[in-house]
Scaffold this motif. Structure first.
Motif, PDB file in Angstrom:
ATOM      1  N   LEU A   7      11.076  76.673 -40.993  1.00  0.00           N
ATOM      2  CA  LEU A   7      11.611  75.332 -41.161  1.00  0.00           C
ATOM      3  C   LEU A   7      12.099  74.755 -39.827  1.00  0.00           C
ATOM      4  O   LEU A   7      11.953  73.563 -39.563  1.00  0.00           O
ATOM      5  CB  LEU A   7      12.763  75.344 -42.166  1.00  0.00           C
ATOM      6  N   ALA A   8      12.677  75.613 -38.994  1.00  0.00           N
ATOM      7  CA  ALA A   8      13.177  75.148 -37.698  1.00  0.00           C
ATOM      8  C   ALA A   8      12.051  74.652 -36.801  1.00  0.00           C
ATOM      9  O   ALA A   8      12.266  73.782 -35.947  1.00  0.00           O
ATOM     10  CB  ALA A   8      13.950  76.265 -37.004  1.00  0.00           C
ATOM     11  N   LYS A   9      10.860  75.188 -36.977  1.00  0.00           N
ATOM     12  CA  LYS A   9       9.736  74.825 -36.109  1.00  0.00           C
ATOM     13  C   LYS A   9       9.061  73.525 -36.509  1.00  0.00           C
ATOM     14  O   LYS A   9       8.306  72.943 -35.722  1.00  0.00           O
ATOM     15  CB  LYS A   9       8.703  75.960 -36.103  1.00  0.00           C
ATOM     16  N   PRO A 280      28.419  69.028 -36.853  1.00  0.00           N
ATOM     17  CA  PRO A 280      29.450  70.072 -36.898  1.00  0.00           C
ATOM     18  C   PRO A 280      30.595  69.755 -37.852  1.00  0.00           C
ATOM     19  O   PRO A 280      31.231  70.683 -38.370  1.00  0.00           O
ATOM     20  CB  PRO A 280      29.935  70.154 -35.444  1.00  0.00           C
ATOM     21  N   PHE A 281      30.845  68.481 -38.101  1.00  0.00           N
ATOM     22  CA  PHE A 281      31.882  68.124 -39.071  1.00  0.00           C
ATOM     23  C   PHE A 281      31.467  68.538 -40.477  1.00  0.00           C
ATOM     24  O   PHE A 281      32.307  68.882 -41.307  1.00  0.00           O
ATOM     25  CB  PHE A 281      32.146  66.616 -39.030  1.00  0.00           C
ATOM     26  N   PHE A 282      30.157  68.495 -40.744  1.00  0.00           N
ATOM     27  CA  PHE A 282      29.666  68.768 -42.091  1.00  0.00           C
ATOM     28  C   PHE A 282      28.964  70.111 -42.204  1.00  0.00           C
ATOM     29  O   PHE A 282      28.305  70.384 -43.215  1.00  0.00           O
ATOM     30  CB  PHE A 282      28.718  67.622 -42.512  1.00  0.00           C
ATOM     31  N   ARG A 283      29.092  70.937 -41.156  1.00  0.00           N
ATOM     32  CA  ARG A 283      28.525  72.288 -41.131  1.00  0.00           C
ATOM     33  C   ARG A 283      27.026  72.267 -41.458  1.00  0.00           C
ATOM     34  O   ARG A 283      26.544  73.007 -42.323  1.00  0.00           O
ATOM     35  CB  ARG A 283      29.262  73.204 -42.114  1.00  0.00           C
ATOM     36  N   THR A 284      26.299  71.404 -40.771  1.00  0.00           N
ATOM     37  CA  THR A 284      24.876  71.292 -41.039  1.00  0.00           C
ATOM     38  C   THR A 284      24.092  71.183 -39.743  1.00  0.00           C
ATOM     39  O   THR A 284      24.649  71.108 -38.651  1.00  0.00           O
ATOM     40  CB  THR A 284      24.588  70.078 -41.956  1.00  0.00           C
ATOM     41  N   ASP A 285      22.780  71.185 -39.861  1.00  0.00           N
ATOM     42  CA  ASP A 285      21.835  70.914 -38.784  1.00  0.00           C
ATOM     43  C   ASP A 285      20.530  70.546 -39.474  1.00  0.00           C
ATOM     44  O   ASP A 285      20.430  70.603 -40.703  1.00  0.00           O
ATOM     45  CB  ASP A 285      21.668  72.124 -37.836  1.00  0.00           C
ATOM     46  N   MET A 286      19.532  70.142 -38.714  1.00  0.00           N
ATOM     47  CA  MET A 286      18.308  69.685 -39.353  1.00  0.00           C
ATOM     48  C   MET A 286      17.574  70.802 -40.081  1.00  0.00           C
ATOM     49  O   MET A 286      16.909  70.558 -41.095  1.00  0.00           O
ATOM     50  CB  MET A 286      17.401  69.017 -38.325  1.00  0.00           C
ATOM     51  N   THR A 287      17.685  72.024 -39.615  1.00  0.00           N
ATOM     52  CA  THR A 287      17.063  73.134 -40.336  1.00  0.00           C
ATOM     53  C   THR A 287      17.736  73.328 -41.686  1.00  0.00           C
ATOM     54  O   THR A 287      17.068  73.517 -42.713  1.00  0.00           O
ATOM     55  CB  THR A 287      17.137  74.426 -39.517  1.00  0.00           C
TER      56      THR A 287
END
Length: 337
Positions: A7-9, A280-287
């Motif tokens: 998914l990260a790729k 970082p406020f929502f503990r997320t990233d695009m992956t």
């Protein structure tokens, strides 16, 4: 497709990212320590941002911004944010920048901050290939008069890097029509237009934003799902929704990702994109966003390829950049174009 590494790729385009909201807590903590600014209440025991509710989030966001003082701070922040985004497969990002935080709306100071940010974006692009464009953003709860100053900053610096104008902040403050002058000024400068609406306010807020500000994109816009006629209008007119599912769940707008309306909006023909908002406020990233969508709605490679194409079509960028990004998408997903 649920493997996190895979998914990260996947090549991703992110249209809704606040630069200060993407600042890692450790970065803000170090700046505050260096400047003897007491932000101890901003962090929890694990060193993450601490906040409760939307009002608490806005307060925490502005507290974190107090540590960002100089153009060099923003240069360093931009490099960190873009490096992190690129590690999650982001090849293009449109980032909200507010002169309210970068020089208090003063055009001379704004130019200095913007130059530092753009220099960092150019460095990041040469290092990792990620492309950044800027959306100058007024803050709704600062009022229409201040928004005019921010629109003037946008007008004065519109060009290759500054390609959009938008509005964020507390959606319950003021009416969209009170900001029409600012959006008209940005439109005259050739900037793409977007506005946060339909997150904490209901469908009528989206209708007002479309009518009074004449934007092509809506930040969030998820509460359109409460009005079937509005969803049909969005679909018919190609209005793009910059959805941020992880943000909406973290803020309590929806209890679980499976309850989020992004899939229903898409199934109804609305154009949706996916972004992290303030990661970082929502503990997320695009992956994590993609993983959550895959787990909750069964989305796979073809769905994510469509999301990327929608974002590319809606991007506030020039034709050569769009063509370059299209080529990168086709090379990465030759069977999905």
């Amino acid at each position: 497709m649920t493997d996190r590494h895979e998914l990260a790729k996947i090549p991703k385009l992110e249209l809704h990212l606040h630069l200060e909201g993407a600042a890692p807590p450790a970065f803000i903590r170090e700046l505050a320590k260096r400047r003897h600014i007491d932000l101890s209440g901003l962090f929890d025991e694990q060193g993450q941002y601490r906040w409760q509710g939307f009002a608490g989030f806005l307060a925490a966001y502005e507290a974190a911004c107090a540590a960002l003082k100089t153009p060099q701070d923003y240069h360093d922040l931009t490099l960190i944010v873009l490096e992190n985004a690129a590690s999650h497969g982001v090849i293009y990002t449109e980032t909200f920048l507010s002169p309210d935080f970068c020089g208090a709306g003063d055009i001379v100071a704004w130019r200095d901050f913007l130059a530092a940010i753009e220099a960092a974006a150019e460095s990041a692009q040469s290092q990792s290939g990620i492309v950044m464009r800027a959306i100058v953003t007024c803050i709704r709860h600062n009022g229409p008069a201040q928004a005019r100053k921010i629109a003037a900053c946008a007008q004065e610096t519109a060009g290759h890097f500054v390609t959009g104008f938008g509005m964020a902040g507390d959606e319950t403050c003021f009416q969209p029509c009170e900001f029409s002058w600012s959006f008209d000024a940005a439109r005259e400068a050739g900037l793409g237009l977007t506005v946060h609406a339909g997150e904490w306010a209901g469908p009528d807020a989206i209708r007002a934003a479309l009518h009074d500000l004449r934007v092509s994109r809506i930040g969030h816009g998820v509460r359109a799902i409460e009005d079937r006629a509005l969803v049909a209008h969005l679909a018919e007119n190609g209005v793009v929704l910059e959805t941020c599912p992880g943000s909406n769940v973290a803020l309590g707008l929806y209890p679980r990702l499976r309850d989020h309306p992004v899939a229903r909006l898409r199934d109804a023909g609305a154009k949706v994109t996916v972004s992290t908002d303030d990661p970082p406020f929502f503990r997320t990233d695009m992956t994590r966003e993609y993983d959550g969508l895959a787990q909750s709605f069964g989305w796979g490679a073809s769905d994510f390829a469509e999301i990327a194409r929608t974002a590319l079509d809606a991007a506030f960028t020039d034709a050569p950049t769009r063509a370059m990004l299209q080529k990168r998408l086709e090379e990465a997903c030759p069977n999905q174009s």
